[in-house]
Design a protein around this motif. Sequence first.
Motif, PDB file in Angstrom:
ATOM      1  N   GLN B   6      19.515  31.882  47.866  1.00 44.29           N
ATOM      2  CA  GLN B   6      18.376  31.215  47.248  1.00 44.29           C
ATOM      3  C   GLN B   6      17.579  32.188  46.382  1.00 44.29           C
ATOM      4  OE1 GLN B   6      16.120  28.920  50.022  1.00 44.29           O
ATOM      5  NE2 GLN B   6      14.533  28.436  48.505  1.00 44.29           N
ATOM      6  N   GLN B   7      17.437  33.405  46.935  1.00 42.76           N
ATOM      7  CA  GLN B   7      16.695  34.415  46.176  1.00 42.76           C
ATOM      8  C   GLN B   7      17.425  34.755  44.880  1.00 42.76           C
ATOM      9  OE1 GLN B   7      16.031  38.117  48.213  1.00 42.76           O
ATOM     10  NE2 GLN B   7      14.926  38.903  46.426  1.00 42.76           N
ATOM     11  N   SER B   8      18.745  34.870  44.990  1.00 37.61           N
ATOM     12  CA  SER B   8      19.547  35.168  43.812  1.00 37.61           C
ATOM     13  C   SER B   8      19.418  34.040  42.791  1.00 37.61           C
ATOM     14  CB  SER B   8      21.003  35.367  44.243  1.00 37.61           C
ATOM     15  OG  SER B   8      21.858  35.250  43.158  1.00 37.61           O
ATOM     16  N   GLU B   9      19.379  32.813  43.274  1.00 40.32           N
ATOM     17  CA  GLU B   9      19.224  31.658  42.392  1.00 40.32           C
ATOM     18  C   GLU B   9      17.875  31.725  41.661  1.00 40.32           C
ATOM     19  OE1 GLU B   9      20.791  28.745  40.398  1.00 40.32           O
ATOM     20  OE2 GLU B   9      21.879  29.809  41.978  1.00 40.32           O
ATOM     21  N   GLU B  10      16.850  32.171  42.368  1.00 38.47           N
ATOM     22  CA  GLU B  10      15.525  32.293  41.741  1.00 38.47           C
ATOM     23  C   GLU B  10      15.515  33.384  40.661  1.00 38.47           C
ATOM     24  OE1 GLU B  10      12.638  32.754  44.870  1.00 38.47           O
ATOM     25  OE2 GLU B  10      13.127  30.740  45.624  1.00 38.47           O
ATOM     26  N   VAL B  11      16.169  34.493  40.973  1.00 38.46           N
ATOM     27  CA  VAL B  11      16.267  35.566  39.983  1.00 38.46           C
ATOM     28  C   VAL B  11      17.016  35.045  38.757  1.00 38.46           C
ATOM     29  CG1 VAL B  11      17.278  37.829  39.477  1.00 38.46           C
ATOM     30  CG2 VAL B  11      16.169  37.417  41.678  1.00 38.46           C
ATOM     31  N   TYR B  12      18.111  34.321  39.018  1.00 36.71           N
ATOM     32  CA  TYR B  12      18.891  33.799  37.902  1.00 36.71           C
ATOM     33  C   TYR B  12      18.052  32.862  37.033  1.00 36.71           C
ATOM     34  CZ  TYR B  12      22.657  31.769  35.172  1.00 36.71           C
ATOM     35  OH  TYR B  12      23.439  31.358  34.126  1.00 36.71           O
ATOM     36  N   GLU B  13      17.236  32.044  37.676  1.00 38.05           N
ATOM     37  CA  GLU B  13      16.402  31.105  36.913  1.00 38.05           C
ATOM     38  C   GLU B  13      15.374  31.834  36.038  1.00 38.05           C
ATOM     39  OE1 GLU B  13      16.304  27.998  35.918  1.00 38.05           O
ATOM     40  OE2 GLU B  13      18.283  27.935  36.832  1.00 38.05           O
ATOM     41  N   ALA B  14      14.749  32.878  36.613  1.00 38.80           N
ATOM     42  CA  ALA B  14      13.770  33.663  35.845  1.00 38.80           C
ATOM     43  C   ALA B  14      14.463  34.347  34.663  1.00 38.80           C
ATOM     44  CB  ALA B  14      13.103  34.694  36.745  1.00 38.80           C
ATOM     45  N   PHE B  15      15.639  34.902  34.951  1.00 41.16           N
ATOM     46  CA  PHE B  15      16.460  35.545  33.922  1.00 41.16           C
ATOM     47  C   PHE B  15      16.805  34.546  32.814  1.00 41.16           C
ATOM     48  CE2 PHE B  15      21.119  35.738  32.969  1.00 41.16           C
ATOM     49  CZ  PHE B  15      21.139  36.845  32.134  1.00 41.16           C
ATOM     50  N   LEU B  16      17.232  33.348  33.237  1.00 42.55           N
ATOM     51  CA  LEU B  16      17.657  32.349  32.264  1.00 42.55           C
ATOM     52  C   LEU B  16      16.477  31.862  31.406  1.00 42.55           C
ATOM     53  CD1 LEU B  16      20.479  31.257  31.755  1.00 42.55           C
ATOM     54  CD2 LEU B  16      19.860  29.191  33.009  1.00 42.55           C
ATOM     55  N   GLU B  17      15.309  31.792  32.006  1.00 44.75           N
ATOM     56  CA  GLU B  17      14.135  31.372  31.241  1.00 44.75           C
ATOM     57  C   GLU B  17      13.860  32.377  30.122  1.00 44.75           C
ATOM     58  OE1 GLU B  17      10.817  30.092  33.688  1.00 44.75           O
ATOM     59  OE2 GLU B  17       9.480  30.405  31.959  1.00 44.75           O
ATOM     60  N   HIS B  18      14.030  33.648  30.456  1.00 43.44           N
ATOM     61  CA  HIS B  18      13.830  34.692  29.458  1.00 43.44           C
ATOM     62  C   HIS B  18      14.899  34.592  28.357  1.00 43.44           C
ATOM     63  CE1 HIS B  18      12.225  38.635  28.185  1.00 43.44           C
ATOM     64  NE2 HIS B  18      13.462  38.840  27.754  1.00 43.44           N
ATOM     65  N   GLU B  74      20.691  43.177  38.991  1.00 40.97           N
ATOM     66  CA  GLU B  74      20.556  42.442  40.242  1.00 40.97           C
ATOM     67  C   GLU B  74      21.576  41.306  40.330  1.00 40.97           C
ATOM     68  OE1 GLU B  74      16.407  41.944  40.736  1.00 40.97           O
ATOM     69  OE2 GLU B  74      16.618  40.774  42.595  1.00 40.97           O
ATOM     70  N   LEU B  75      21.858  40.693  39.200  1.00 35.81           N
ATOM     71  CA  LEU B  75      22.708  39.498  39.207  1.00 35.81           C
ATOM     72  C   LEU B  75      24.196  39.822  39.131  1.00 35.81           C
ATOM     73  CD1 LEU B  75      20.601  37.326  36.727  1.00 35.81           C
ATOM     74  CD2 LEU B  75      20.973  36.834  39.163  1.00 35.81           C
ATOM     75  N   ASP B  76      24.530  40.900  38.458  1.00 31.77           N
ATOM     76  CA  ASP B  76      25.932  41.193  38.148  1.00 31.77           C
ATOM     77  C   ASP B  76      26.793  41.174  39.409  1.00 31.77           C
ATOM     78  OD1 ASP B  76      28.034  41.701  36.540  1.00 31.77           O
ATOM     79  OD2 ASP B  76      27.196  43.524  35.654  1.00 31.77           O
ATOM     80  N   GLY B  77      27.822  40.314  39.416  1.00 31.29           N
ATOM     81  CA  GLY B  77      28.741  40.258  40.540  1.00 31.29           C
ATOM     82  C   GLY B  77      28.290  39.397  41.696  1.00 31.29           C
ATOM     83  N   THR B  78      27.042  38.929  41.673  1.00 30.04           N
ATOM     84  CA  THR B  78      26.559  38.108  42.799  1.00 30.04           C
ATOM     85  C   THR B  78      26.501  36.628  42.449  1.00 30.04           C
ATOM     86  OG1 THR B  78      24.205  38.080  42.209  1.00 30.04           O
ATOM     87  CG2 THR B  78      25.018  40.037  43.383  1.00 30.04           C
ATOM     88  N   VAL B  79      26.883  36.275  41.223  1.00 28.38           N
ATOM     89  CA  VAL B  79      26.705  34.884  40.779  1.00 28.38           C
ATOM     90  C   VAL B  79      28.056  34.210  40.534  1.00 28.38           C
ATOM     91  CG1 VAL B  79      24.410  35.214  39.812  1.00 28.38           C
ATOM     92  CG2 VAL B  79      26.426  35.745  38.419  1.00 28.38           C
ATOM     93  N   ASP B  80      28.037  32.924  40.309  1.00 25.18           N
ATOM     94  CA  ASP B  80      29.307  32.211  40.115  1.00 25.18           C
ATOM     95  C   ASP B  80      29.876  32.471  38.710  1.00 25.18           C
ATOM     96  OD1 ASP B  80      28.212  30.442  38.206  1.00 25.18           O
ATOM     97  OD2 ASP B  80      27.639  28.986  39.729  1.00 25.18           O
ATOM     98  N   ASP B  81      31.048  31.934  38.445  1.00 26.24           N
ATOM     99  CA  ASP B  81      31.780  32.271  37.216  1.00 26.24           C
ATOM    100  C   ASP B  81      31.001  31.945  35.943  1.00 26.24           C
ATOM    101  OD1 ASP B  81      33.784  33.164  38.732  1.00 26.24           O
ATOM    102  OD2 ASP B  81      35.263  31.629  38.162  1.00 26.24           O
ATOM    103  N   GLU B  82      30.405  30.760  35.926  1.00 22.10           N
ATOM    104  CA  GLU B  82      29.640  30.367  34.736  1.00 22.10           C
ATOM    105  C   GLU B  82      28.467  31.303  34.521  1.00 22.10           C
ATOM    106  OE1 GLU B  82      28.184  26.488  34.264  1.00 22.10           O
ATOM    107  OE2 GLU B  82      30.124  25.713  33.620  1.00 22.10           O
ATOM    108  N   GLN B  83      27.753  31.566  35.618  1.00 19.98           N
ATOM    109  CA  GLN B  83      26.592  32.451  35.514  1.00 19.98           C
ATOM    110  C   GLN B  83      27.028  33.857  35.127  1.00 19.98           C
ATOM    111  OE1 GLN B  83      24.944  31.812  39.446  1.00 19.98           O
ATOM    112  NE2 GLN B  83      23.703  30.069  38.759  1.00 19.98           N
TER     113      GLN B  83
END
Lengths: 499, 499
Positions: B6-18, B74-83
């Motif tokens: 969930q935390q990773s998902e939140e980081v991804y969302e903040a990243f994506l907003e940027h 933080e995200l590299d390698g922890t997210v799914d293929d699309e991300q």
Amino acid sequence: MSSEAQQSEEVYEAFLEHVRKYNYVGDASGVLSWDQQVMMPEGGTPARSKQSSTLSTVHHELLTDDKLSEWLDELDGTVDDEQQAVVREVRRSHERANAIPEDLVKRLSEASSNALPVWEEAKAKSDFSLFEETLEELVELRREYAAAIDPDRDPYEVLFEDYEPYIDIDTAEAILTELREELPALIDAIAESDVEPADPFEGEYDAETQESLVTEALDTLGYDWDRGRLDTAPHPFSTGTQFDARVTTRFAPDDPMGAIGSTIHEFGHASYTLGLSDDDYGTPLGDSRDMTVHESQSRLWENHVGRSKPFWRLFASEVEEQFGITASPQAFYEHANEVYDDNMIRVEADELTYHMHIVVRFEIERDLIRGDLDVSEVPQVWNDKVEEYLGVRPDNDAEGCLQDIHWTHGNFGYFPTYSLGSVLASQLFGAAERELGDLDDDIESGNFDRLYGWLNENVHEHGCRYTTTDLIEEATGEAFTAEYFLDYANKKYGNLYNL
Amino acid sequence: MSSEAQQSEEVYEAFLEHVRKYNYVGDASGVLSWDQQVMMPEGGTPARSKQSSTLSTVHHELLTDDKLSEWLDELDGTVDDEQQAVVREVRRSHERANAIPEDLVKRLSEASSNALPVWEEAKAKSDFSLFEETLEELVELRREYAAAIDPDRDPYEVLFEDYEPYIDIDTAEAILTELREELPALIDAIAESDVEPADPFEGEYDAETQESLVTEALDTLGYDWDRGRLDTAPHPFSTGTQFDARVTTRFAPDDPMGAIGSTIHEFGHASYTLGLSDDDYGTPLGDSRDMTVHESQSRLWENHVGRSKPFWRLFASEVEEQFGITASPQAFYEHANEVYDDNMIRVEADELTYHMHIVVRFEIERDLIRGDLDVSEVPQVWNDKVEEYLGVRPDNDAEGCLQDIHWTHGNFGYFPTYSLGSVLASQLFGAAERELGDLDDDIESGNFDRLYGWLNENVHEHGCRYTTTDLIEEATGEAFTAEYFLDYANKKYGNLYNL
């Protein structure tokens, strides 16, 4: 230069660079908005919303930047007069933006977005009750906004300053009150007059013919096509910079005079923008003053030039030629100035009854924001006031209190500037004629250099150097007054309607 | 979802907003650029330069933001293929931008600005010596730029990656070499052929008639006017987003076929943009792949559709009707495919000799950047190569090495993508026909749904999910190859010229 002065100069330069960045982003937003209204295909809306709101965010971030607070504190009182004017303008915007909590900015923006379809449906169904709750929310949010800026002042005064920061509300209210007290008698007399103004237009005219005519009007007035362009838009507007100030217009088949008036109005706005200092582009010294002064420029050209006898002596032959009709300059002049005392719609109003429409809105929004009027009472109060000032009563809410979009956008305090602009136009035109002598011959011969030069020297090129009040006094030698407008109106319409 | 996920998902969302903010600012710049090329009055340039360069600065600041480095790590390698694809694309741009010192960015931008008038004068006077010093500086700056990104790699490879990051330079070079080895023989044979292609156009055609014809061509191909528009520009281009992808064209009185080809070319670009995922707008998943894939879409529609026999069986009657001429589909087909082997100008070249123009530029810019060729030798080497590959020799620098603007902009490594795009177009068209069967009937009946659907499914809707190399393999089942293009060229021109 002392090292202290030099350091201050360096701080000022860094500050100014930031200010320019802020303004350039704002102008980029203006280009996106022009494109959206004039060129963008309909499907583009979702992407454009994202792009525009991102530029707004960036714009807001630049304005609320902490560095700006530091620079402003450091510079205030240590710089020369011109620089001090820049500091004054930036400080005002910076402090206002910083006063509003981010959460409120967001709620305001969401409330306006949500309000739009509700207002559209209410207007389509002509049913205020569908909009009542939404309007209540918008009023409450704007009261909260005003309190965030200054909880100790009249909230309507605070909101009014968003559109006109440098005319105090008492002066504005006094002028509107004078219009309300003086104009209805004139309007009544016109209603009772036997005179029927001529209407040389018959039937319908295609957009192409009308476009060629208004293009000719812009040529006649000296619009600089190398720094502008003409397009059509559902709601005509003008936008741009001193390097590129564009106008838009619209064409209704049965109302070519409407297109001419609207085009000359937007030309007036553009002529102000084009008259700003090139060297100061991106700073308040190269930016226009607020709504009242801008509207004074559009109204001066629309009314004091475009609705004048000498203009029609100049331009009638153009219309005759392009439209294949025969009519005297006097006939066009009469048609351009016909008073429609049974009209309920502000945007279709003539030069005179227009101000009664404004007074109705001003009094209602002022009382709403001050908490002196309940939202539920708006339709009743609206219709009563229209009947009192214009002698006719709206049949329904669509042609009554639902007709304008301004409140849906959360814009309370905007309406007065329309009338204040017309009033100022008369005062400025009076001052110009006092200095230059009567301008009829100039207008009739299509020579606008002296008038344009006077406006440029006394209004345009100062940008925001003076406050609005000071600008008016510098340009006219007098305080802001409705006297010139009322004289002009009484003389012109007395003559036209044999009063 | 675990709290870690969930935390990773939140980081991804903040990243994506940027990331979205960054891309929206970029798209806003695109609107300003379209306006400048299509709508802006000439006087607007000074203000537009400020606005555009400010948006570029903001864009650059968002891309080089330190927060982005943190998020990426933080995200590299922890997210799914699309991300992970999004992370890959953003990391690449972020690291590239951060590798270039601000001072170099500034010097590059200044050097290009200063180079423009020098190049214009040199071209006007057809005198390379006037441009020599400027070109030397541009080459040096780009070598410095490449070294800042990676001092240990071939600088030309590094520059090429700005336009085509995901096709390795050896593959690119192998394909260009194959074109250089294979095409001159075909071009020679055509020059010696007795066949004279028909030219159904006679005299001159006004812009209005041509515009109505290319509008019809866009209608025929199914251009979505609700998400696009057609205008004219001195240098045709297309730009926009999946919500609003606009095309431009130009009209020369004696060359309606040029306008048709150019319009269909830009339609191809726009069709790619319009095929991107709406939901992923603002992220790499909703953004197009690089130059090669983009050019493959424009060339596929321009050449494999717009220059095909079935297209002219469909479209000839349209031209006949609008231009009031009588000619067979075969005549239009021949004219659309005429090979001009004595043409020295890239932008006027036919589908075949075009690649020889590209190879000349590629070989010269590669050797300049690698330090294997001295700037002073450029005119001589240019003319020698043109003579070798095309059998004709430029008379002067204006129709030789000064003809293109790319190097003046500092764009070294761009040219190859033009040819790579054409080559990929053939490979994709081949794969589409392998899966769908022959497309002649579809084209002749004006039914482009199957072809468009195939391209959409196999190319457009993936955005940047795959690297270019992977995208080609996923779509065609093969590695990138010139085989399809060479087959197509040999067959088509062999047939046309009776070889």
